[in-house]
Design an enzyme around this catalytic site. Structure first.
Site, PDB file in Angstrom:
ATOM      1  N   PHE A 278       0.966  -1.163  -0.020  1.00 39.51           N
ATOM      2  CA  PHE A 278      -0.123   0.055  -0.219  1.00 39.51           C
ATOM      3  C   PHE A 278       0.977   1.245  -0.128  1.00 39.51           C
ATOM      4  O   PHE A 278       1.777   1.368   0.856  1.00 39.51           O
ATOM      5  CB  PHE A 278      -0.846   0.169   1.189  1.00 39.51           C
ATOM      6  CG  PHE A 278      -1.835  -1.195   1.442  1.00 39.51           C
ATOM      7  CD1 PHE A 278      -3.052  -1.043   0.844  1.00 39.51           C
ATOM      8  CD2 PHE A 278      -1.540  -2.362   2.176  1.00 39.51           C
ATOM      9  CE1 PHE A 278      -3.905  -2.296   0.903  1.00 39.51           C
ATOM     10  CE2 PHE A 278      -2.303  -3.358   2.233  1.00 39.51           C
ATOM     11  CZ  PHE A 278      -3.714  -3.445   1.821  1.00 39.51           C
ATOM     12  N   ASP A 279       0.673   2.252  -0.808  1.00 41.89           N
ATOM     13  CA  ASP A 279       1.195   3.721  -0.634  1.00 41.89           C
ATOM     14  C   ASP A 279       0.169   4.075   0.544  1.00 41.89           C
ATOM     15  O   ASP A 279      -1.021   3.603   0.796  1.00 41.89           O
ATOM     16  CB  ASP A 279       0.964   4.386  -1.786  1.00 41.89           C
ATOM     17  CG  ASP A 279       1.236   5.910  -1.708  1.00 41.89           C
ATOM     18  OD1 ASP A 279       2.062   6.129  -1.300  1.00 41.89           O
ATOM     19  OD2 ASP A 279       0.264   6.633  -2.084  1.00 41.89           O
ATOM     20  N   LYS A 280       0.780   5.083   1.229  1.00 43.37           N
ATOM     21  CA  LYS A 280      -0.027   5.533   2.378  1.00 43.37           C
ATOM     22  C   LYS A 280      -0.994   6.588   1.971  1.00 43.37           C
ATOM     23  O   LYS A 280      -2.214   6.565   2.264  1.00 43.37           O
ATOM     24  CB  LYS A 280       1.119   6.023   3.555  1.00 43.37           C
ATOM     25  CG  LYS A 280       0.230   6.591   4.752  1.00 43.37           C
ATOM     26  CD  LYS A 280       1.496   7.084   5.840  1.00 43.37           C
ATOM     27  CE  LYS A 280       1.960   8.508   5.337  1.00 43.37           C
ATOM     28  NZ  LYS A 280       1.038   9.427   5.335  1.00 43.37           N
TER      29      LYS A 280
END
Length: 616
Positions: free
Chosen positions: A310-312
């Site tokens: 996941f990108d944040k």
């Protein structure tokens, strides 16, 4: 002629559909006659044309394809004057090809979109000290460039004069602008929101971080050729077998009608239509539930995902800074808030917006003598009192005393990943706001659902600081979390996991995510993300709704099961028909046609069940 036929084969499908409909209407009105036969023959020829061309092109490269089998079946059915079968076979094959092709979307335009974000010119300092607009291709390492407010930084370099605030979302994905002063590194493709910079070029063109993002997208997309579909692999053996079987039957029995019947009944119409129907029904369900799946190969890979990265920012979080904590050091809280809001209303900084959203009903005052200290904050006179708003650096500039207890509060907020905004009234700290991007609501349950669907590793990769990443990992019970990551570092993690044999999905929403989105086995983009991220990805979750992610994976698994069911049904029916026509006396063309068409209806109905799929 061949190119024209293939180019307009979808138009031919429409014409064949109309001809079949007319044939049915005429048959119902006046019975089977010459007009019906003419309509069916024309439909067979027009529908068969692109199939004949594809079979011929395959034979030129010594490939016996399923197109050849269908072509012989169509011609054979015409030869024995079974015009209904020849027209239906042509129609079904064209329809299957159309439905399958409809599901595939090209992503090559993503690279062009990236290129368009790069500035084409830059202001370069000449020998006489003046800055002249110069084509970006003429910029050399060590050149001094001028970057004005609102302009894109044209190169990777170091600031040698001036200061300002840069939006680095195109590189790090983080929405909070970063202050740049002398000695700070800047990256091509980022935006100077305020201030003025002189930048010494260190990396230019394709060597810049932004240039490498483009290169990574190209390499990743080129390395991801689509796997050969099951039907093509099956046809490699099935087509020659049916041809040889028909020839053998003819040589033994000298019954041309029986041989052609074997070709007709051996043509796997249910197999041709079954997989596309499952795909289209599944895609329709996804679209209805906010999930865009880009093609059948995507469905296959998505159903096997065991690791998600996941990108944040904008993915696990909302991507918009919000006031997360407030600490007062004064009894006059309303006054401190009103003074803060009165000054922030004159700023267009994202942190100012977060404060104004938090205190949208606060009283506002007129301000005098407003002074902006770039990268630090601002000062003004409000109701005759001297007010300072900003970060810790501005406290040092104005020699504001910071008690030890306040230092501890500041240290704690920073360790938790907050951006600090301090309000000082007449040399006394009155209020500290901790501003932070917020984790999306309900994510804990969604992530638990992923675990039940077989996703064992859930890892966050972010350009934000490690403290903020650790907070997100702990709150969401993720497997791992890595901060301070640039796009090439994120891609390296994807490659490493793939090399370890894991099937990896990456979900993000920014330009900086596009290399990882393209490289991963499955790239997923939030619908609120950039066009590049959406086009590069294989799956798009619409309307910023993370809840669609478990539905997407569960749906992919159901589509795959449904496709396998349809394949088994189709092959079983073909096997029974062939064995029956060879080894029994009761099987004939009429019964075989009834079973053949019934199997097509069965696989269509089975596929249509996916329209009502809901995750348990």
């Amino acid at each position: 002629m061949q190119k024209a036929i293939l180019k307009y084969k979808h138009h031919l499908l429409l014409i064949v559909t109309i001809l079949l409909a007319l044939a049915i209407i005429v048959h119902l009105v006046s019975g089977y006659g010459a007009i019906v036969e003419i309509l069916l023959v024309i439909a067979s020829i027009l529908g068969g044309a692109p199939i004949f061309v594809q079979a011929f092109q395959a034979l030129k490269v010594r490939v016996v394809s399923i197109d050849l089998l269908v072509s012989i079946a169509i011609v054979g059915a015409l030869f024995i004057k079974n015009f209904e079968e020849s027209a239906v076979v042509a129609f079904l094959f064209l329809l299957g090809s159309y439905l399958e092709q409809r599901t595939l979307n090209k992503t090559r335009s993503a690279i062009q979109n990236l290129v368009e974000l790069s500035p084409e010119t830059a202001l370069r300092q000449e020998l006489n000290g003046e800055f002249v607009e110069t084509d970006i291709d003429e910029i050399d390492v060590s050149d001094t460039l001028l970057v004005k407010t609102g302009a894109s930084v044209p190169v990777d370099g170091v600031v040698i004069y001036g200061s300002g605030t840069i939006n680095e979302a195109s590189i790090t994905g983080e929405s909070v602008p970063v202050t740049k002063e002398i000695g700070a590194k800047v990256f091509a493709g980022t935006i100077l929101e305020d201030g003025m910079l002189h930048v010494e070029a260190e990396r230019i063109g394709e060597e810049t971080t932004f240039g490498k993002i483009i290169e990574l997208v190209e390499e990743a997309q080129d390395s991801k050729s689509e796997a050969e579909r099951f039907i093509d692999r099956f046809a490699k053996y099935y087509t020659p077998f049916i041809l040889l079987l028909a020839i053998a039957i003819w040589m033994i029995t000298r019954n041309i009608e029986l041989a052609v019947t074997i070709l007709v009944l051996g043509c796997p119409g249910a197999l041709v239509i079954g997989v596309p129907v499952s795909n289209v029904a599944g895609l329709g369900n996804g679209a209805k539930n906010g999930v865009l799946l880009k093609g059948s190969e995507v469905i296959h890979r998505l159903s096997h995902i065991d690791t998600i990265l996941f990108d944040k920012t904008g993915t696990l979080t909302y991507g918009t800074p919000r006031v997360n904590e407030e600490i007062f050091y004064t009894k006059h809280r309303e006054k401190a808030i009103s003074y803060l809001v009165s000054m922030e209303k004159s700023s267009n900084h994202p942190l100012a917006k977060a404060i104004l959203d938090q205190y949208n009903t606060a009283k506002k005052h007129d301000i005098d003598d407003l002074t902006v200290v770039k990268g630090e904050g601002m000062t003004a006179t409000v109701d005759g009192q001297h007010v300072i708003i900003g970060n810790c650096q501005i406290l040092e500039r104005y020699n504001i005393a910071v008690p030890e207890t306040i230092k501890l509060d500041i240290a704690r907020l920073e360790n938790e990943g907050h951006t600090i905004v301090i309000t000082v009234i007449d040399e006394q700290i009155a209020l500290i706001n901790g501003i932070q991007d917020q984790v999306r609501e309900g994510l804990e349950k969604d992530l638990e659902r992923l675990n039940k669907l077989g996703v064992k590793k859930r890892i966050v990769l972010s350009g934000d600081n490690q403290g903020t990443v650790d907070r997100v990992v702990k709150k969401l019970n993720l497997t791992e979390g890595y901060g301070n990551m640039l796009p090439d570092e994120k891609s390296a993690v994807v490659r490493q996991l793939q090399d370890n044999g894991e099937t990896v999905a990456f979900i993000g929403d920014g330009i900086n995510d596009s290399p990882s989105l393209a490289l991963a086995d499955i790239g997923m983009a939030m619908g609120s993300g950039t066009d590049v991220a959406i086009e590069t990805s294989n799956v798009v979750l619409m309307n910023e709704d993370f809840h669609h992610l478990p539905h997407a994976i569960g749906l992919a698994k159901s589509i795959r099961r449904n496709m396998i069911q349809n394949i088994v049904i189709a092959l079983a029916v073909v096997l029974v028909l062939l064995l029956s026509i060879i080894f029994s006396d009761w099987m004939n063309m009429a019964i075989g046609m009834f079973v053949h068409e019934a199997s097509i209806l069965v696989v269509i109905l089975n596929g249509m069940r996916l329209l009502n799929y809901k995750q348990k």
